[in-house]
Design a protein around this motif. Structure first.
Motif: not given
Length: 99
Positions: A6-7, A85-86, A88
């Motif tokens: 996770s960002t 932000v994201s 993955e």
């Protein structure tokens, strides 16, 4: 083993800023989830960018943790003044840590 990356983006963190202020509380919430193996939290103080990498026994347990992990991620980001932000997901090809 599988990993969720996770960002986050937030404000820059002063050099003297404590990165572990809420870490025990956050880890305690995640480590009780079935299949949890470990976590890393990475920070670029200058830019305010951060990433968390959680490790899971297998893909099934990682996927089963999605709802609760998502709630923890959003609550923590909001409290820390960050935005997610994201998120993955990866299979871990190999790993090695020196003691």
């Amino acid at each position: 083993m599988f990993a969720r990356l996770s960002t986050y983006q937030g404000s820059p963190v002063p050099a003297e800023g404590d990165l572990t202020a809420h870490s025990e509380e956050i880890v305690r919430q995640v480590e009780d989830l079935p299949g949890f193996r470990g976590v890393y939290y990475l920070v670029d103080r200058a830019s305010g960018r951060a990433a968390s990498l959680t490790l899971w026994d297998d893909e099934r347990t990682m996927r089963e943790s999605e709802e609760q992990a998502g709630r923890i991620r959003e609550e923590t980001a909001r409290r820390e003044g960050q935005r997610v932000v994201s998120v993955e997901r990866f299979e871990v090809g190999f790993s090695r840590l020196r003691p």
